[in-house]
Design an enzyme around this catalytic site. Structure first.
Site, PDB file in Angstrom:
ATOM      1  CB  SER A 139      -0.840   0.048   1.275  1.00  0.00           C
ATOM      2  OG  SER A 139      -1.532   1.313   1.330  1.00  0.00           O
ATOM      3  CE1 TYR A 152      -4.257  -2.027   4.826  1.00  0.00           C
ATOM      4  CE2 TYR A 152      -3.255  -0.384   4.803  1.00  0.00           C
ATOM      5  CZ  TYR A 152      -4.360  -1.042   4.126  1.00  0.00           C
ATOM      6  OH  TYR A 152      -4.624  -0.794   2.704  1.00  0.00           O
TER       7      TYR A 152
HETATM    8  P1  NAD Z   1     -11.648  -6.638  -0.103  1.00  0.00           P
HETATM    9  O1  NAD Z   1     -12.283  -6.077   0.919  1.00  0.00           O
HETATM   10  O2  NAD Z   1     -12.069  -6.156  -1.020  1.00  0.00           O
HETATM   11  O3  NAD Z   1     -10.610  -8.132  -0.246  1.00  0.00           O
HETATM   12  C1  NAD Z   1      -9.930  -8.133   0.898  1.00  0.00           C
HETATM   13  C2  NAD Z   1      -9.455  -9.904   0.154  1.00  0.00           C
HETATM   14  O4  NAD Z   1      -9.192 -10.722   1.266  1.00  0.00           O
HETATM   15  C3  NAD Z   1     -11.225 -10.269  -0.052  1.00  0.00           C
HETATM   16  O5  NAD Z   1     -10.914 -11.426  -1.142  1.00  0.00           O
HETATM   17  C4  NAD Z   1     -11.696 -11.060   1.625  1.00  0.00           C
HETATM   18  O6  NAD Z   1     -12.467 -12.130   1.263  1.00  0.00           O
HETATM   19  C5  NAD Z   1     -10.521 -10.921   1.851  1.00  0.00           C
HETATM   20  N1  NAD Z   1      -9.907 -11.809   3.331  1.00  0.00           N
HETATM   21  C6  NAD Z   1     -10.348 -11.173   4.494  1.00  0.00           C
HETATM   22  N2  NAD Z   1      -9.750 -11.791   4.778  1.00  0.00           N
HETATM   23  C7  NAD Z   1      -9.509 -13.179   4.970  1.00  0.00           C
HETATM   24  C8  NAD Z   1      -9.066 -14.010   5.770  1.00  0.00           C
HETATM   25  N3  NAD Z   1      -8.807 -14.553   7.075  1.00  0.00           N
HETATM   26  N4  NAD Z   1      -8.263 -14.890   4.918  1.00  0.00           N
HETATM   27  C9  NAD Z   1      -8.807 -14.840   3.665  1.00  0.00           C
HETATM   28  N5  NAD Z   1      -8.897 -14.144   2.538  1.00  0.00           N
HETATM   29  C10 NAD Z   1      -9.259 -12.092   2.969  1.00  0.00           C
HETATM   30  O7  NAD Z   1     -10.196  -5.444  -0.107  1.00  0.00           O
HETATM   31  P2  NAD Z   1      -9.210  -4.504  -1.830  1.00  0.00           P
HETATM   32  O8  NAD Z   1      -9.487  -3.385  -1.232  1.00  0.00           O
HETATM   33  O9  NAD Z   1      -9.200  -5.523  -2.646  1.00  0.00           O
HETATM   34  O10 NAD Z   1      -7.964  -4.669  -0.781  1.00  0.00           O
HETATM   35  C11 NAD Z   1      -7.123  -6.364  -1.292  1.00  0.00           C
HETATM   36  C12 NAD Z   1      -5.308  -5.737  -1.121  1.00  0.00           C
HETATM   37  O11 NAD Z   1      -5.038  -4.472  -1.589  1.00  0.00           O
HETATM   38  C13 NAD Z   1      -5.282  -5.733   1.022  1.00  0.00           C
HETATM   39  O12 NAD Z   1      -3.804  -5.880   1.825  1.00  0.00           O
HETATM   40  C14 NAD Z   1      -5.682  -3.812   1.185  1.00  0.00           C
HETATM   41  O13 NAD Z   1      -4.324  -3.524   2.029  1.00  0.00           O
HETATM   42  C15 NAD Z   1      -4.764  -3.901  -0.407  1.00  0.00           C
HETATM   43  N6  NAD Z   1      -4.535  -2.421   0.094  1.00  0.00           N
HETATM   44  C16 NAD Z   1      -5.773  -1.596  -0.997  1.00  0.00           C
HETATM   45  C17 NAD Z   1      -6.580  -0.407  -1.125  1.00  0.00           C
HETATM   46  C18 NAD Z   1      -7.381   0.330  -1.740  1.00  0.00           C
HETATM   47  O14 NAD Z   1      -7.763   0.952  -1.728  1.00  0.00           O
HETATM   48  N7  NAD Z   1      -8.602  -0.539  -1.644  1.00  0.00           N
HETATM   49  C19 NAD Z   1      -5.164   0.377  -1.506  1.00  0.00           C
HETATM   50  C20 NAD Z   1      -3.997   0.279  -1.276  1.00  0.00           C
HETATM   51  C21 NAD Z   1      -3.616  -1.619  -0.900  1.00  0.00           C
END
Ligand code: NAD
Length: 257
Positions: A139, A152
């Site tokens: 991130s 985080y």
């Molecule tokens: P999201 O909530 O849409 O997806 C998260 C995924 O992780 C889902 O598929 C969920 O089922 C899975 N998950 C959660 N807990 C779990 C567990 N215990 N075991 C297995 N799977 C699990 O979120 P996202 O925004 O797509 O985030 C995905 C990644 O990207 C994360 O690591 C997040 O920190 C990172 N990220 C997101 C953003 C953003 O703006 N959305 C920015 C930077 C980084």
């Protein structure tokens, strides 16, 4: 480019960025393993639909990334992998004095320790095959901080450190390990933060999006899951053979500020 013959595991891939990355890898010809902690009909339908859409093998393997043994079992059940994308992640926002201990533990486990376990389980197979790609979805918060996101930010800085270490440990073999650092991407994880931020800042949804979330994203646009998937596909290409142990920001200029 084609990733035909390669198997990719994407943790936390039944929604958001993980799903977007899985779709781009499938589009590039890879066999895909989708994952989350649930085991619903929708999860398996997602895999079947993706297989039909891209003409590649897509499996759904349930595993809870908060549990080390299940992280390792995911890799084992998949029969190893050529491409490992550590994407599963959760968020919680609170001042450190009020930060629930259980949330801290869960964030460190899912956002950081899971990658330690999956990488440890996947590397022997990659070394045997003589090729591998590890991509950790970190991130902008792996490179900079924001208040109220102690767990985080700590986990994401941790995964950047893990990425560098694994990059060094695999430097002399055709395996690379990199982290992608997205800025804000409109996914369910971000969507879930909006009500809290509306309360904290006493703002409308639109104001939170423009003035709080995209305040630090100079492009004033969310990054897309397709752009992140495309970045993973690039890291899997021969052009990226010498890119290892480093980060690629997809953040509309956030970390240039
Ligand atoms: P999201 O909530 O849409 O997806 C998260 C995924 O992780 C889902 O598929 C969920 O089922 C899975 N998950 C959660 N807990 C779990 C567990 N215990 N075991 C297995 N799977 C699990 O979120 P996202 O925004 O797509 O985030 C995905 C990644 O990207 C994360 O690591 C997040 O920190 C990172 N990220 C997101 C953003 C953003 O703006 N959305 C920015 C930077 C980084």
């Amino acid at each position: 480019m084609t990733l035909a013959g390669k198997t990719a595991i994407i943790t936390g891939s039944n929604s958001g960025i993980g799903l977007g990355v899985a779709r781009e890898l499938a589009r590039a010809g890879a066999s895909v393993v989708l994952n989350s902690f649930t085991d619903s009909d929708e999860d398996h339908k997602l895999a079947a639909d993706m297989a039909a859409e891209f003409g590649v093998q897509v499996r759904y393997i349930q595993a809870d990334m908060s549990k080390g043994d299940q992280c390792r079992a995911l890799v084992e059940k998949a029969g190893g992998c050529d491409i490992l994308v550590n994407n599963a992640g959760i968020q919680h926002v609170a001042p450190i004095e009020d930060f629930p201990v259980a949330k801290w533990d869960a964030i460190i486990a899912i956002n950081l320790s899971s990658a330690f376990h999956t990488i440890a389980a996947a590397l022997p197979g990659m070394r045997e095959k003589g090729w591998g790609r590890v991509v950790n979805i970190a991130s902008a918060h792996g490179l900079t901080a924001s208040p109220f996101k102690s767990a985080y930010v700590a986990a994401k800085h941790g995964i950047v450190g893990l990425t560098k270490t694994v990059g060094l440990e695999t430097a002399e073999v055709p395996i690379t390990c990199n982290a992608i650092c997205p800025g804000y991407v409109l996914t369910p994880l971000v969507e879930a933060q909006i009500p809290d931020q509306m309360k904290t800042h006493n703002m409308s949804r639109e104001e939170v999006i423009k003035e709080v979330m995209l305040d630090r994203q100079p492009s004033k646009q969310f990054a897309t899951v397709e752009q992140l998937g495309g970045t993973v596909v690039f890291l899997c290409s021969a052009a990226a053979d010498q890119i290892t142990g480093t980060t690629i920001s997809v953040d509309g200029g956030w970390t240039a500020l």
